[in-house]
Design an enzyme around this catalytic site. Structure first.
Site, mmCIF file in Angstrom:
data_model
loop_
_atom_site.group_PDB
_atom_site.id
_atom_site.type_symbol
_atom_site.label_atom_id
_atom_site.label_comp_id
_atom_site.label_asym_id
_atom_site.label_seq_id
_atom_site.Cartn_x
_atom_site.Cartn_y
_atom_site.Cartn_z
ATOM 1 N N HIS A 235 1.926 1.406 -1.017
ATOM 2 C CA HIS A 235 1.956 2.392 -2.120
ATOM 3 C C HIS A 235 3.414 2.821 -2.299
ATOM 4 C CE1 HIS A 235 0.592 5.401 -4.841
ATOM 5 N NE2 HIS A 235 -0.001 6.249 -4.026
ATOM 6 N N HIS A 279 0.215 -5.610 -8.309
ATOM 7 C CA HIS A 279 -0.386 -4.307 -8.624
ATOM 8 C C HIS A 279 -1.892 -4.447 -8.717
ATOM 9 C CE1 HIS A 279 -1.109 -0.430 -10.543
ATOM 10 N NE2 HIS A 279 0.076 -0.106 -10.041
ATOM 11 N N ASP A 332 8.314 -0.085 -8.197
ATOM 12 C CA ASP A 332 9.074 0.126 -6.960
ATOM 13 C C ASP A 332 10.192 -0.895 -6.771
ATOM 14 O OD1 ASP A 332 7.725 2.389 -6.056
ATOM 15 O OD2 ASP A 332 6.055 1.171 -5.369
HETATM 16 N N1 CMC Z 1 3.656 -10.631 -2.386
HETATM 17 C C1 CMC Z 1 3.028 -11.806 -2.195
HETATM 18 N N2 CMC Z 1 1.773 -12.052 -2.620
HETATM 19 C C2 CMC Z 1 1.141 -11.054 -3.263
HETATM 20 C C3 CMC Z 1 1.735 -9.822 -3.502
HETATM 21 C C4 CMC Z 1 3.037 -9.622 -3.026
HETATM 22 N N3 CMC Z 1 3.666 -8.465 -3.210
HETATM 23 N N4 CMC Z 1 0.866 -9.017 -4.146
HETATM 24 C C5 CMC Z 1 -0.236 -9.738 -4.327
HETATM 25 N N5 CMC Z 1 -0.089 -10.961 -3.783
HETATM 26 C C6 CMC Z 1 -1.067 -12.038 -3.764
HETATM 27 C C7 CMC Z 1 -2.113 -11.755 -2.705
HETATM 28 O O1 CMC Z 1 -1.727 -12.266 -1.456
HETATM 29 C C8 CMC Z 1 -3.320 -12.439 -3.268
HETATM 30 O O2 CMC Z 1 -3.200 -13.808 -3.027
HETATM 31 P P1 CMC Z 1 -4.496 -14.704 -2.645
HETATM 32 O O3 CMC Z 1 -5.432 -14.551 -3.807
HETATM 33 O O4 CMC Z 1 -3.932 -16.054 -2.443
HETATM 34 O O5 CMC Z 1 -5.023 -14.067 -1.398
HETATM 35 C C9 CMC Z 1 -3.154 -12.232 -4.768
HETATM 36 O O6 CMC Z 1 -1.764 -12.014 -5.003
HETATM 37 C C10 CMC Z 1 -3.943 -11.021 -5.296
HETATM 38 O O7 CMC Z 1 -3.506 -9.889 -4.644
HETATM 39 P P2 CMC Z 1 -4.453 -8.758 -4.082
HETATM 40 O O8 CMC Z 1 -4.174 -8.595 -2.616
HETATM 41 O O9 CMC Z 1 -5.859 -8.972 -4.504
HETATM 42 O O10 CMC Z 1 -3.942 -7.500 -4.805
HETATM 43 P P3 CMC Z 1 -4.441 -6.030 -4.541
HETATM 44 O O11 CMC Z 1 -4.858 -5.508 -5.848
HETATM 45 O O12 CMC Z 1 -5.420 -5.923 -3.432
HETATM 46 O O13 CMC Z 1 -3.106 -5.351 -3.995
HETATM 47 C C11 CMC Z 1 -0.989 -4.436 -3.935
HETATM 48 C C12 CMC Z 1 -2.191 -4.736 -4.805
HETATM 49 C C13 CMC Z 1 -0.043 -3.553 -4.740
HETATM 50 C C14 CMC Z 1 -1.419 -3.665 -2.673
HETATM 51 C C15 CMC Z 1 -0.307 -5.760 -3.544
HETATM 52 O O14 CMC Z 1 0.119 -6.434 -4.693
HETATM 53 C C16 CMC Z 1 0.858 -5.548 -2.593
HETATM 54 O O15 CMC Z 1 0.654 -5.427 -1.377
HETATM 55 N N6 CMC Z 1 2.109 -5.469 -3.129
HETATM 56 C C17 CMC Z 1 3.263 -5.172 -2.291
HETATM 57 C C18 CMC Z 1 3.380 -3.677 -2.044
HETATM 58 C C19 CMC Z 1 3.816 -2.926 -3.281
HETATM 59 O O16 CMC Z 1 4.728 -3.322 -3.976
HETATM 60 N N7 CMC Z 1 3.174 -1.763 -3.535
HETATM 61 C C20 CMC Z 1 3.478 -0.896 -4.675
HETATM 62 C C21 CMC Z 1 2.321 -0.801 -5.590
HETATM 63 S S1 CMC Z 1 2.601 -0.132 -7.199
HETATM 64 C C22 CMC Z 1 3.505 1.297 -7.181
HETATM 65 C C23 CMC Z 1 3.191 2.271 -6.116
HETATM 66 O O17 CMC Z 1 2.051 2.600 -5.872
HETATM 67 O O18 CMC Z 1 4.143 2.737 -5.512
#
Ligand code: CMC
Length: 394
Positions: A235, A279, A332
């Site tokens: 987050h 996201h 971010d």
């Molecule tokens: N780097 C590499 N792969 C990613 C990333 C990433 N940052 N984000 C998503 N993916 C991949 C993920 O591994 C998955 O792949 P697969 O289908 O092969 O397993 C696919 O994309 C779908 O992702 P997801 O895990 O279903 O996405 P989610 O909705 O559960 O998670 C998230 C969203 C924000 C937690 C995730 O994208 C993440 O961990 N991002 C990095 C942390 C980040 O930047 N957070 C800030 C969020 S927005 C602003 C805020 O709140 O501050």
């Protein structure tokens, strides 16, 4: 065998873990969709271009665009509330001085402690009436920059400064953190970043705040819980981690280990998560990211090649993520680079997020209390079958 009436779907069932795709309540504060981010009817790009952070705070907390008179009263009131109890500041200073002044220090913990301490001197702490909630929201909004600044100056061994009544909230935040008057551009970019971070419907920290508020707990307790949720790297903590990754890439290049492309290839091979990308809602890009990048780039270009290089590295990372993974940066990612070229210490990035999101949290806590019902969902039990205690082997 499939009977003629059974049709087997080839579609994978939606992954609803983490409440993905679930609508869990109503709100009048914010609308987040694939294509839009709207605060009480105002689109985010419109606000970032035409409003100030105090105007946006008024929209979120009070509920409407302020008239000139309302805005003046609101700003004057916030300025009059900036001073923080001396005893609390001394505790903040002591903790800050005892933390290592590295990127691993956690001013988010200091801020969480600061908010908890504020609850003990707030005369409205246990009063959940709408009037008291509004007074508490304004005090928190006004005092968070004072706490962040006091902690940062103490951690650097400098003498903390008093808030400056002549500065707006964004400029005052920078002043409290550095003891230097910010340039017009730095103050403007901070103001825009606070607008972009202010609100985002049922994100993890706001939802945490609403869950706590739904037990009829007080606002400070809900805000402390929200800070805990925001601190995590998935987050708000992502803005610090995004910059840490860019620094890793820079060191990797400087050490002659390769370039951005080879760093990314290794990251993909190791299935590393890249912070500041992806996201839960925006699968086609985060509207806030482009706005913040363009403002950050202005500072980088003004500061010269050493500053601009962070945007060059970041742009290449972004391009590779898009081409190879079809994943876009969230707010971010540019935030990390932008605050870095502004000279802000990395561990303060997420506390600054708090200085902004406090508006959204307080608006949601008030909305929750206005029409409250305890938030208490069900769980699907997947543990062991029922066993008699005396018959079980330990
Ligand atoms: N780097 C590499 N792969 C990613 C990333 C990433 N940052 N984000 C998503 N993916 C991949 C993920 O591994 C998955 O792949 P697969 O289908 O092969 O397993 C696919 O994309 C779908 O992702 P997801 O895990 O279903 O996405 P989610 O909705 O559960 O998670 C998230 C969203 C924000 C937690 C995730 O994208 C993440 O961990 N991002 C990095 C942390 C980040 O930047 N957070 C800030 C969020 S927005 C602003 C805020 O709140 O501050």
């Amino acid at each position: 065998m499939t009977s003629s009436t059974e049709v087997k779907s080839s579609k994978k069932p939606a992954d609803t873990r983490g409440l993905a795709g679930q609508t869990v309540g109503d709100t009048q504060i914010c609308q987040v969709s694939q294509t839009e981010l709207i605060y009480r009817g105002y689109e985010i790009a419109d606000l970032a271009e035409h409003a100030t952070f105090e105007e946006v705070a008024h929209v979120l907390l009070v509920g409407h665009k302020p008239t000139a008179d309302e805005l003046k009263r609101f700003k004057d009131e916030l300025v009059s509330m900036r001073a923080v109890d001396r005893g609390i500041l001394e505790v903040i200073g002591k903790i800050a001085r005892s933390e290592p002044s590295s990127d691993d220090a956690h001013p988010m913990g200091i801020l969480r402690t600061g908010i908890s301490l504020l609850s003990h001197v707030d005369p409205d702490c246990e009063d959940n009436s709408p009037e008291a909630q509004m007074r508490k929201s304004k005090r928190l909004l006004a005092q968070i920059p004072t706490i962040i600044g006091y902690g940062q100056m103490s951690c650097e061994g400098k003498t903390p400064v008093d808030p400056d009544p002549n500065l707006d909230l964004a400029a005052n935040l920078l002043w409290c953190m550095t003891g230097e008057k910010p340039s017009e551009l730095n103050a403007k970019v901070m103001d825009v970043s606070l607008i972009l971070y202010a609100e985002h419907d049922f994100n993890a920290s706001t939802f945490a705040a609403r869950v706590i508020a739904s037990t009829e707990a007080d606002m400070h307790s809900a805000v402390c819980g929200a800070i805990g949720a925001l601190k995590g790297p998935l987050h708000g903590g992502a803005n610090e981690k995004a910059m840490a990754m860019l620094k890793d890439i820079d060191a990797y290049i400087a050490a002659g280990n390769g370039d951005v492309d080879s760093f990314m290839a290794e990251a993909f091979a190791e299935k590393r998560k890249l912070m500041g990308f992806g996201h839960r809602v925006y699968k086609n890009g985060d509207h806030r990211a482009g706005i913040l990048r363009s403002w950050g780039l202005k500072i980088a270009e003004q500061n010269g090649p050493d500053a601009k290089k962070w945007f060059d590295i970041g742009d290449r990372v972004q391009q590779i993520m898009f081409e190879q993974k079809n994943i876009y940066p969230n707010v971010d990612f540019p935030c990390g680079m932008t605050y870095f070229v502004m000279g802000i210490p990395v561990p303060q990035y997420t506390p600054i997020f708090v200085a902004s999101r406090i508006t959204g949290w307080c608006a949601h806590i008030m909305e929750q209390h206005q029409d409250n019902r305890l938030i208490r969902p069900l769980a699907n039990y997947t543990g062991p079958a029922l066993t008699k205690w005396n018959e079980a082997r330990s």
